[in-house]
Write an enzyme that holds these catalytic residues in place. Sequence first.
Site, PDB file in Angstrom:
ATOM      1  N   LYS A 232       0.737  -1.557   0.049  1.00 34.10           N
ATOM      2  CA  LYS A 232       0.030  -0.255  -0.471  1.00 34.10           C
ATOM      3  C   LYS A 232       1.171   1.284  -0.390  1.00 34.10           C
ATOM      4  O   LYS A 232       1.444   1.880   0.840  1.00 34.10           O
ATOM      5  CB  LYS A 232      -0.752  -0.291   1.346  1.00 34.10           C
ATOM      6  CG  LYS A 232      -2.033   1.304   1.529  1.00 34.10           C
ATOM      7  CD  LYS A 232      -2.847   1.252   2.354  1.00 34.10           C
ATOM      8  CE  LYS A 232      -4.020   2.006   2.610  1.00 34.10           C
ATOM      9  NZ  LYS A 232      -4.257   2.192   4.234  1.00 34.10           N
TER      10      LYS A 232
ATOM     11  N   LYS B 288      -2.474  -1.718  -3.655  1.00 37.51           N
ATOM     12  CA  LYS B 288      -2.740  -0.397  -3.700  1.00 37.51           C
ATOM     13  C   LYS B 288      -1.980   0.627  -3.861  1.00 37.51           C
ATOM     14  O   LYS B 288      -1.330   1.070  -3.174  1.00 37.51           O
ATOM     15  CB  LYS B 288      -3.421  -0.428  -2.280  1.00 37.51           C
ATOM     16  CG  LYS B 288      -4.495   0.938  -2.241  1.00 37.51           C
ATOM     17  CD  LYS B 288      -5.784   1.009  -0.735  1.00 37.51           C
ATOM     18  CE  LYS B 288      -6.231   2.171  -0.610  1.00 37.51           C
ATOM     19  NZ  LYS B 288      -7.023   2.020   0.534  1.00 37.51           N
TER      20      LYS B 288
END
Length: 328
Positions: A198, A251
């Site tokens: 992420k 992400k």
Amino acid sequence: MYPSVRPRRLRTSPVLRRMVRENHLRTDDLVSPIFVVPGSGFAREVSSMPGVFQLSIDKAVEEAREVLDLGIPSVILFGIPEQKDAGATGAWHDHGIVQQASSALKEALPQLVVIADTCLCEYTDHGHCGVIAEADAVGHVLNDPTLELLGRTAVAQAQAGADIIAPSGMMDGMVRAIRTALDEAGFTDTPVLSYAAKYASAYYGPFRDAAESTPQFGDRRTYQMDPANSREALKEVALDVAEGADMLMVKPALAYLDIIQQVKAATNLPLAAYNVSGEYAMVKAASLNGWIDEERVVLETLLSMKRAGADLLLTYHAKDAARWLARS
């Protein structure tokens, strides 16, 4: 001389193009995010995300029913508590908003797969993803004290009926801490979907409007990944796999297709990609201005993530995509 090899032969009709298509986008690939707030009868559109709403639990059940009727098997829940505090009480309390929503969804729609986002940023009064030392005006999250709270949060979410626990805070050791807590509480069959890679991305802006989780000071670059790094993503993934992750996530998605591809090549675990709020908002803005064909752009974008190697797609376009796929 005329060419002896003609790739165009396999593009001459829609049926032939479908027959030789290498990748396919299906409704089973989609996960639809839901933002849940206290109260009842409440639905407020997020100004920076047209078509996305903060919903009270009763409205979230209606939303999830529509999602399921469209053939989308799963939702991921984000909670906005009535009150926030330094200890993120709303995240791990038995009556936390995500716990209440999980119970309501599983009671009304037992076949729905409920994923619980397991992070503290929506519940802390400072907006960071973990415990902050007193008088810290920079935003240095204390890693190990945060792990204990994440474990408590995961157990509370599983007790409330969440099918999958999805830690997103990028704390070192978070998967091990959550796996241990779940196993000790008897939830040995509850999978962990780790936000393994992420990034500290500018694409999250609209999400922070929806989740009301903007940091009150500093930023999240001390725990989320530097967008310049790719080898580091593989290190993070390897650690999460070793700690017991059942599924992995990258992400954001669109600017990180290379990371999705590398992670897919490095592991045989199911891989999710999060088509995040900024990606969604850009497409919506361009569509509302008449600059693009929204349907074609969305489906092409989601297909690019599948082509890069993603198995699951978390996307705010999920309901629209399901409708378009049903027509194709």
